[in-house]
Design a protein around this motif. Structure first.
Motif, PDB file in Angstrom:
ATOM      1  N   ARG A 185      11.316  35.187  17.813  1.00 38.17           N
ATOM      2  CA  ARG A 185      11.303  36.084  16.904  1.00 38.17           C
ATOM      3  C   ARG A 185      11.430  37.563  17.283  1.00 38.17           C
ATOM      4  O   ARG A 185      12.321  38.481  17.019  1.00 38.17           O
ATOM      5  N   ALA A 213      19.233  36.360   9.332  1.00 39.61           N
ATOM      6  CA  ALA A 213      18.916  35.175   8.708  1.00 39.61           C
ATOM      7  C   ALA A 213      18.049  34.002   9.557  1.00 39.61           C
ATOM      8  O   ALA A 213      16.977  33.398   9.174  1.00 39.61           O
ATOM      9  N   ALA A 214      18.541  34.036  11.010  1.00 39.33           N
ATOM     10  CA  ALA A 214      17.695  33.111  11.760  1.00 39.33           C
ATOM     11  C   ALA A 214      16.359  33.845  11.893  1.00 39.33           C
ATOM     12  O   ALA A 214      15.539  32.960  11.885  1.00 39.33           O
ATOM     13  N   SER A 228      14.401  35.324   9.979  1.00 39.65           N
ATOM     14  CA  SER A 228      13.772  35.153   8.686  1.00 39.65           C
ATOM     15  C   SER A 228      13.088  33.585   8.707  1.00 39.65           C
ATOM     16  O   SER A 228      11.994  33.467   8.192  1.00 39.65           O
ATOM     17  N   ARG A 229      14.125  32.833   9.153  1.00 43.40           N
ATOM     18  CA  ARG A 229      13.581  31.379   8.860  1.00 43.40           C
ATOM     19  C   ARG A 229      12.586  31.275   9.795  1.00 43.40           C
ATOM     20  O   ARG A 229      11.756  30.269   9.645  1.00 43.40           O
ATOM     21  N   ASP A 252       7.381  30.616   3.327  1.00 46.23           N
ATOM     22  CA  ASP A 252       7.809  30.046   2.360  1.00 46.23           C
ATOM     23  C   ASP A 252       6.844  30.211   1.212  1.00 46.23           C
ATOM     24  O   ASP A 252       5.826  29.371   1.098  1.00 46.23           O
TER      25      ASP A 252
END
Length: 297
Positions: free
Chosen positions: A51, A250-251, A253-254, A259
């Protein structure tokens, strides 16, 4: 299990379970309140490392977009000045055409030439004063074939950097702008007496200047065409950088983001377990009272 006084094993077990549930409940609260699944290295050491590299690249790409936009602004500044120079060259050709005909006297041609030379001087003034953030664009400073950024002041063609590394095929390219002074274009007295567009003070000189001015206009147009192509390239580069940054975001964030639906489920689960453990700990703490009743009995 024996009924004892010194050790309340049921209470210890309930306390341990309460501690575990409370720790997990605290983790869920932290994740839900921060929005991050990976808040520290303990959550996911490998994920944290990936990250942070992604975040660094995203920040660099965002700055690369700003760098490219600055380069576009610089090119537009140079192109605007060249547009004004274009007007001067057109006026100079009009004057040369006027002086080339035989219906004017020598004195009248000298008057025409005075305006002609004033236009040439204005071209040089525009070329020397056109700058972007202190970088002079049309005086020849950016016309060098080689670039050096080792000193406090870089020299030669300009290096526009927009990528995350330092690969010449991926992360940067150069902006080279030839000089647009009157001497560089070959017009006016600054160009020297050998230049075709040196003067229009005589009929023959004016006739020769027509060809020299055509060459000057072509030279100026080549500079503008090169700048236009670079601007289009930079605009395409910006689009690509924005898409790349969006995909990296986006990557990231995943990997990083929580969640909420799953974490809320875990939060409710641990909340129920914590409440249950508190209730059982209360019950376990009352069990030694049974032994006191036996002793009192």
């Amino acid at each position: 299990m024996s009924l004892v006084i010194n050790h309340n094993l049921m209470a210890q077990n309930a306390s341990r379970n309460l501690g575990d549930s409370y720790t997990k409940l605290s983790t869920s609260v932290r994740r839900l309140s921060s929005g991050l699944r990976v808040g520290n290295a303990a959550d996911d050491a490998a994920g944290l490392a990936v990250r942070e590299l992604m975040r660094a690249d995203i920040a660099a790409l965002s700055q690369g977009v700003r760098n490219a936009n600055d380069a576009i602004s610089m090119i537009q500044t140079a192109d605007g000045a060249l547009g004004v120079i274009d007007e001067k060259l057109i006026r100079m050709k009009e004057l040369a055409e006027q002086a080339a005909t035989g219906t004017y006297t020598s004195d009248q041609r000298l008057i025409i030439d005075s305006e002609y030379q004033a236009m040439a001087s204005e071209i040089t003034r525009i070329a020397k004063m056109t700058d972007f953030n202190g970088v002079y664009l049309l005086n020849g400073n950016l016309s060098g074939d080689t670039h050096s950024g080792s000193g406090l002041q870089s020299t030669g063609k300009m290096k526009v950097h927009f990528g995350t590394a330092n690969d010449s095929s991926e992360d940067y390219y150069y902006v080279q702008i030839n000089a647009a002074t009157s001497s560089a274009l070959g017009v006016g007295t600054e160009a020297g007496s050998t230049a075709k567009a040196y003067s229009i003070s005589t009929q023959s000189a004016a006739q020769a200047a027509l060809e020299g001015l055509t060459n000057a206009i072509v030279s100026k147009d080549k500079i503008r065409a090169s700048l236009g192509a670079l601007q289009n390239r930079l605009e395409n580069t910006i689009s690509n950088l924005q898409i790349q940054a969006e995909n990296l975001q986006a990557a990231e964030s995943r990997i990083s983001d929580v969640d909420v639906s799953m974490e809320m489920t875990e939060f409710v689960r641990q909340q129920i377990l914590s409440q249950s453990a508190v209730a059982m700990l209360s019950q376990a703490n009352s069990l030694p009272q049974m032994a006191m009743k036996l002793i009192g009995g």
